[in-house]
Scaffold this motif. Structure first.
Motif, PDB file in Angstrom:
ATOM      1  N   PRO A 239       0.765  -1.230  -0.048  1.00 51.30           N
ATOM      2  CA  PRO A 239       0.122   0.101   0.086  1.00 51.30           C
ATOM      3  C   PRO A 239       0.911   1.152  -0.207  1.00 51.30           C
ATOM      4  O   PRO A 239       1.921   1.245   0.800  1.00 51.30           O
ATOM      5  CB  PRO A 239      -0.807  -0.360   1.358  1.00 51.30           C
ATOM      6  N   GLU A 240       0.415   2.283  -1.101  1.00 51.04           N
ATOM      7  CA  GLU A 240       1.350   3.243  -1.189  1.00 51.04           C
ATOM      8  C   GLU A 240       1.533   4.031   0.131  1.00 51.04           C
ATOM      9  O   GLU A 240       2.703   4.707   0.679  1.00 51.04           O
ATOM     10  CB  GLU A 240       0.706   4.275  -2.198  1.00 51.04           C
ATOM     11  N   LYS A 241       0.394   4.288   0.984  1.00 51.38           N
ATOM     12  CA  LYS A 241       0.525   5.249   2.343  1.00 51.38           C
ATOM     13  C   LYS A 241       1.071   4.496   3.270  1.00 51.38           C
ATOM     14  O   LYS A 241       1.836   5.054   4.020  1.00 51.38           O
ATOM     15  CB  LYS A 241      -1.098   5.115   2.772  1.00 51.38           C
ATOM     16  N   LEU A 242       1.254   2.955   3.304  1.00 52.70           N
ATOM     17  CA  LEU A 242       1.991   2.182   4.253  1.00 52.70           C
ATOM     18  C   LEU A 242       3.459   2.502   3.964  1.00 52.70           C
ATOM     19  O   LEU A 242       4.327   2.662   4.929  1.00 52.70           O
ATOM     20  CB  LEU A 242       1.782   0.673   4.075  1.00 52.70           C
ATOM     21  N   ILE A 243       4.004   2.600   2.684  1.00 51.75           N
ATOM     22  CA  ILE A 243       5.289   2.712   2.298  1.00 51.75           C
ATOM     23  C   ILE A 243       5.800   4.307   2.858  1.00 51.75           C
ATOM     24  O   ILE A 243       6.820   4.368   3.544  1.00 51.75           O
ATOM     25  CB  ILE A 243       5.546   2.844   0.651  1.00 51.75           C
ATOM     26  N   SER A 244       4.988   5.214   2.963  1.00 49.77           N
ATOM     27  CA  SER A 244       5.306   6.545   3.441  1.00 49.77           C
ATOM     28  C   SER A 244       5.462   6.483   4.801  1.00 49.77           C
ATOM     29  O   SER A 244       5.946   7.274   5.655  1.00 49.77           O
ATOM     30  CB  SER A 244       4.256   7.559   2.849  1.00 49.77           C
ATOM     31  N   GLU A 245       4.600   5.463   5.586  1.00 49.76           N
ATOM     32  CA  GLU A 245       4.739   5.505   7.126  1.00 49.76           C
ATOM     33  C   GLU A 245       5.670   4.636   7.483  1.00 49.76           C
ATOM     34  O   GLU A 245       5.888   4.550   8.496  1.00 49.76           O
ATOM     35  CB  GLU A 245       3.126   5.218   7.409  1.00 49.76           C
ATOM     36  N   THR A 246       6.412   3.737   6.590  1.00 52.15           N
ATOM     37  CA  THR A 246       7.373   2.741   7.214  1.00 52.15           C
ATOM     38  C   THR A 246       8.973   3.335   6.762  1.00 52.15           C
ATOM     39  O   THR A 246       9.286   3.351   5.638  1.00 52.15           O
ATOM     40  CB  THR A 246       7.181   1.520   6.452  1.00 52.15           C
ATOM     41  N   PRO A 247       9.649   3.604   7.881  1.00 54.49           N
ATOM     42  CA  PRO A 247      10.893   3.940   7.572  1.00 54.49           C
ATOM     43  C   PRO A 247      11.810   3.084   6.991  1.00 54.49           C
ATOM     44  O   PRO A 247      12.775   3.262   6.296  1.00 54.49           O
ATOM     45  CB  PRO A 247      11.432   4.317   8.905  1.00 54.49           C
TER      46      PRO A 247
END
Length: 311
Positions: A239-247
């Motif tokens: 998920p695109e949002k998960l990528i931005s939330e995971t360092p």
């Protein structure tokens, strides 16, 4: 006796004077449609009553005002067509001595058509875009169709009924909401104000990513073992949002092998799973490499095993 005769003559003269006292009055008379065939329907907004000016003796006029008549239209022989009726040619029951001075409107128009029944599909109308990182997967309506009965000329023109506009702006989750149909005045007259249930299915927008150096964990072992290689590369939809939330994206995966009983060294299959993150859909594993790794005893464990064999 003379006094009684005089009183009777006075009463008679009074009744004759009142009875012959002419007056005009205006009434609203309802129109009753009778005997319309079941396969026909009147589909225009016709006049439901007429204004009539009557003239006659005051006493009889008062009776008519207390119990006004109705104008009945016998449509037993009607066919699909537009009928214009001149109100001057129409009649309705009136007491003797009452005359019609004026009738308005001058004519009544009846548009008659075949009565048909058809299921008409409903289309959801949307505007705007869901939030970044999400996609609108589906808009479903319940019901998807509406059974409508009405004049053939109107029903045949409508291929679909539409909802009022549903605003999607900033939506980041699935939802269900009621929505009214955007109906023409003619259809509003047929089915009234109608509401359907719209289900908006919003899902994560997935991005294909290659993640390297995901460590392999060893399960089900009572000995000190090692795997070679000790990390794998995974290609997955995230998920695109998960990528931005995971360092660190490798944190989103778990790779493991089962040592279990058996001889060493040997090859074992690698199992890979995505981590479940609340608020996001499951990660989609596309492929990973290698799919098998070699498991063996560590150097220390190997020496101990050799020593035991010598003893």
């Amino acid at each position: 006796m003379l006094k009684l005769v005089s009183l009777a003559l006075g009463i008679l003269v009074w009744f004759l004077a009142v009875g012959t006292d002419q007056m005009d009055t205006s009434l609203r008379i309802p129109i009753e449609v009778l005997n319309l065939p079941k396969n026909l329907v009147i589909y225009n907004q016709y006049q439901k009553e007429i204004s009539v000016t009557l003239r006659g003796p005051r006493g009889i006029i008062q009776e008519v005002r207390n119990r006004p008549p109705a104008l009945s239209l016998d449509l037993s022989k009607a066919e699909p067509d537009t009928i214009v009726l001149n109100t001057e040619t129409l009649t309705f029951p009136l007491p003797s001595g009452i005359s019609i001075v004026r009738m308005q409107p001058a004519s009544i128009t009846l548009s008659i058509d075949k009565l048909v029944e058809r299921e008409i599909p409903i289309t959801a109308i949307t505007e705007g875009y869901v939030a970044d990182g999400y996609i609108l997967k589906e808009v479903s309506l319940n019901p998807e169709n509406i059974l409508v009965a009405g004049p053939e000329s109107l029903i045949s023109q409508e291929h679909t009924l539409k909802t009022y506009v549903i605003n999607l702006s900033g939506l980041n989750h699935s939802t269900t909401l009621p929505v009214h149909l955007d109906l023409s005045p003619e259809f509003m007259e047929l089915i009234g104000e109608t509401t359907v249930v719209a289900k908006l299915t919003v899902t994560d927008k997935f991005v294909k990513k290659e993640i390297r150096r995901i460590p392999i964990n060893i399960r089900d072992t009572e000995q000190d073992v090692q795997v070679q290689p000790n990390a794998i590369t995974v290609v997955a939809g995230i998920p695109e949002k998960l990528i931005s939330e995971t360092p660190v994206l490798s944190m989103l995966f778990r790779a493991s092998v089962s040592a279990g009983p058996g001889t060493f060294p040997r090859k074992v299959a690698v199992t890979v799973n995505g981590v479940t993150v609340p608020g996001h859909e499951a990660i989609q594993i596309i492929s990973y490499s290698p799919t098998d790794v070699q498991i063996s005893l560590t150097e220390k464990e190997s020496k101990q095993a050799v020593s035991l064999q010598k003893d």
